[in-house]
Design a protein around this motif. Structure first.
Motif, short mmCIF file in Angstrom:
data_model
loop_
_atom_site.label_atom_id
_atom_site.label_comp_id
_atom_site.label_asym_id
_atom_site.label_seq_id
_atom_site.Cartn_x
_atom_site.Cartn_y
_atom_site.Cartn_z
N LYS A 47 0.81 -1.10 0.03
CA LYS A 47 0.06 -0.12 -0.07
C LYS A 47 0.89 1.23 -0.21
CE LYS A 47 -3.96 -1.87 2.43
NZ LYS A 47 -4.58 -1.87 3.82
N ALA A 48 2.03 1.42 0.68
CA ALA A 48 2.93 2.34 0.63
C ALA A 48 3.43 2.69 -0.61
CB ALA A 48 3.91 2.06 1.70
N ARG A 49 3.59 1.56 -1.41
CA ARG A 49 4.02 1.92 -2.81
C ARG A 49 2.91 2.21 -3.56
NH1 ARG A 49 6.64 -3.63 -4.38
NH2 ARG A 49 8.35 -3.03 -2.84
N ALA A 50 1.88 1.97 -3.50
CA ALA A 50 0.48 2.25 -4.12
C ALA A 50 0.16 3.83 -3.95
CB ALA A 50 -0.44 1.55 -4.13
N LEU A 51 0.51 4.29 -2.78
CA LEU A 51 0.10 5.46 -2.34
C LEU A 51 1.48 6.64 -1.91
CD1 LEU A 51 -2.51 4.22 0.15
CD2 LEU A 51 -3.05 5.38 -1.98
N GLN A 52 2.58 6.35 -2.88
CA GLN A 52 3.63 7.23 -2.55
C GLN A 52 3.56 8.54 -3.21
OE1 GLN A 52 7.03 5.10 -3.95
NE2 GLN A 52 6.02 4.58 -5.83
N ASP A 53 2.67 8.92 -4.19
CA ASP A 53 2.44 9.97 -4.59
C ASP A 53 1.75 10.96 -3.61
OD1 ASP A 53 0.18 8.23 -5.11
OD2 ASP A 53 -0.90 9.67 -6.09
N LEU A 54 1.38 10.60 -2.49
CA LEU A 54 0.34 11.55 -1.64
C LEU A 54 1.56 12.13 -0.63
CD1 LEU A 54 -2.33 9.21 -0.70
CD2 LEU A 54 -2.42 10.91 -2.46
N PRO A 55 1.70 13.48 -0.89
CA PRO A 55 2.78 14.30 -0.01
C PRO A 55 2.03 14.01 1.52
CG PRO A 55 1.58 15.74 -1.70
CD PRO A 55 1.08 14.38 -1.72
N GLY A 56 2.85 14.22 2.39
CA GLY A 56 2.82 14.59 3.82
C GLY A 56 1.91 13.33 4.51
N LEU A 57 1.63 12.14 3.71
CA LEU A 57 1.04 11.01 4.26
C LEU A 57 1.96 10.36 5.49
CD1 LEU A 57 -1.24 8.17 2.37
CD2 LEU A 57 0.41 7.63 4.23
N ARG A 58 1.16 10.27 6.68
CA ARG A 58 2.31 9.32 7.63
C ARG A 58 1.87 7.99 8.07
NH1 ARG A 58 1.74 14.94 9.29
NH2 ARG A 58 -0.18 14.66 10.16
N TRP A 59 2.64 7.11 7.89
CA TRP A 59 2.34 5.77 8.13
C TRP A 59 2.75 5.48 9.69
CZ3 TRP A 59 -0.93 3.38 5.15
CH2 TRP A 59 -0.78 3.62 3.63
N HIS A 60 1.67 4.87 10.12
CA HIS A 60 2.17 4.22 11.58
C HIS A 60 1.85 2.82 11.47
CE1 HIS A 60 1.21 8.13 13.89
NE2 HIS A 60 0.79 8.49 12.78
N PHE A 61 2.88 1.94 12.21
CA PHE A 61 2.68 0.49 12.19
C PHE A 61 1.99 0.27 13.54
CE2 PHE A 61 3.53 -3.94 12.01
CZ PHE A 61 3.32 -4.36 10.72
N VAL A 62 0.77 -0.12 13.39
CA VAL A 62 0.07 -0.33 14.84
C VAL A 62 0.17 -1.94 15.13
CG1 VAL A 62 -1.23 1.59 14.51
CG2 VAL A 62 -2.36 -0.27 13.89
N GLY A 63 0.47 -2.86 14.27
CA GLY A 63 0.33 -4.23 14.51
C GLY A 63 1.60 -4.72 15.40
N PRO A 64 1.33 -6.07 15.89
CA PRO A 64 2.41 -6.54 16.68
C PRO A 64 3.51 -6.82 15.76
CG PRO A 64 0.69 -8.31 16.29
CD PRO A 64 -0.01 -6.94 16.00
N LEU A 65 4.79 -6.60 16.27
CA LEU A 65 6.07 -6.38 15.25
C LEU A 65 7.01 -7.56 15.69
CD1 LEU A 65 7.08 -4.57 12.93
CD2 LEU A 65 8.08 -3.32 14.98
N GLN A 66 6.93 -8.57 14.78
CA GLN A 66 7.95 -9.64 14.80
C GLN A 66 9.48 -9.20 14.19
OE1 GLN A 66 4.70 -11.03 13.53
NE2 GLN A 66 3.84 -11.29 15.54
#
Ligand code: PLP
Length: 236
Positions: A70-89
Motif C-alpha cells: 500500500k505504501a508503494r501504491a500511495l507514494q504520490d500522496l505528500p505528507g501522508l504519515r504511516w504508523h505501524f500499529v500491529g504486533p511487530l516480529q
C-alpha cells in the motif's frame, strides 16, 4: 461497481471528529493534542486515498507485506504519515523501519535490537512506542508492566531507536466505559516511568482508544487514537 469511498467516509469522519472534540471539551484538552490514526488494515488503497482527500494524514497498518504494497501504491500522496500499529516480529522489521513515523507495538528486546540494526544502516532514527499488556491475558501482545523499566533501559544502547511513549489494547471484551481502567493505568504508568531520565526515552505519547472507546481514551489522556471500523466500516 467501484465503491464511492468519498461519500461513504465523509459523514463518518465528521462524526469521529465530533466525538473527538466533545471528549476533548469534557476533559479540558485542546483538540490539537490528539491525533487520529486511521487504521486501514484490509482496506484497499482507494479507501486510504479518499480519507486522505478528506484531510486524514495519519494511517495505521498491521501487516508487513500489506503495508509495503500500500505504501508503494500511495507514494504520490505528500505528507501522508504511516504508523505501524500491529504486533511487530523481528522478521517484519525490515518492512517498516524508515518508512513509518511510528511503530506502536514494540514489546521485546530482540525487536528493538533488530530495529536498531536496520535504522543505523539507513542513518535514520526510528521512533517507537512500547506496548504494555495491562490485562494479564497470556495470549495478548505487549510486556507486563513490571518489565517496562528494564525494557526501557535497552534504548540507552540503541542510538537509532527512540521510545516516545506507551501503547495498550484493553481486552476485547472491555468495550466503551469498561476500558477506562486500562487507560487510567497506562497514563499512571507513563507518569511514573518518565520520572526516571533515560537516554533515548522521552515518554510523551499515549496510544490508546479504538472505535468503541476512543472518547474514553481521550478523556484519560490519549495523544494518538487508532480508529478503524468507525471510519472504514467492518473488516471482512
Ligand atoms: C485493528 C486495530 C485497531 C482499530 O480497531 P477498530 O476497533 O476497528 O477501530 C486499532 N489498533 C490496533 C492495534 C488494531 O489492530
Amino acid at each position: 461497481m467501484t465503491k464511492d469511498w468519498t461519500s461513504l467516509l465523509a459523514p463518518r469522519l465528521e462524526a469521529i471528529r465530533a466525538r473527538m472534540e466533545a471528549a476533548c471539551r469534557r476533559a479540558g484538552r485542546s483538540p490539537g493534542e490528539v491525533t487520529l490514526v486511521a487504521v486501514s488494515k484490509r482496506k484497499p488503497p482507494e479507501a486510504i486515498r479518499a480519507a486522505y482527500e478528506l484531510g486524514c494524514r495519519d494511517f495505521g497498518e498491521n501487516y508487513g507485506q500489506e503495508f509495503r504494497d500500500k505504501a508503494r501504491a500511495l507514494q504520490d500522496l505528500p505528507g501522508l504519515r504511516w504508523h505501524f500499529v500491529g504486533p511487530l516480529q523481528r522478521n517484519k522489521v525490515k518492512y517498516v523501519v524508515g518508512k513509518t513515523v511510528l511503530l506502536h507495538a514494540v514489546d521485546s528486546e530482540p525487536v528493538i535490537r533488530e530495529i536498531q540494526k536496520r535504522a543505523s544502516r539507513l542513518g535514520h532514527v526510528q521512533e517507537v512506542l512500547v506496548e504494555v499488556n495491562l490485562s494479564g491475558e497470556a495470549t495478548k501482545a505487549g510486556i507486563p508492566p513490571g518489565e517496562l523499566d528494564s525494557l526501557l533501559d535497552t534504548f540507552a544502547e540503541t542510538p537509532n531507536v527512540r521510545c516516545v511513549g506507551l501503547m495498550t489494547m484493553p481486552p476485547a471484551s472491555a468495550l466503551g466505559e469498561a476500558a477506562r481502567p486500562y487507560f487510567v493505568r497506562l497514563r499512571e504508568l507513563l507518569e511514573r516511568t518518565r520520572k526516571k531520565p533515560r537516554r533515548n526515552v522521552e515518554l510523551h505519547h499515549l496510544s490508546m482508544g479504538m472505535t468503541s472507546d476512543f472518547d474514553v481514551a481521550i478523556e484519560e489522556g490519549a495523544t494518538l487514537i487508532r480508529v478503524g471500523t468507525a471510519l472504514f466500516g467492518p473488516r471482512d
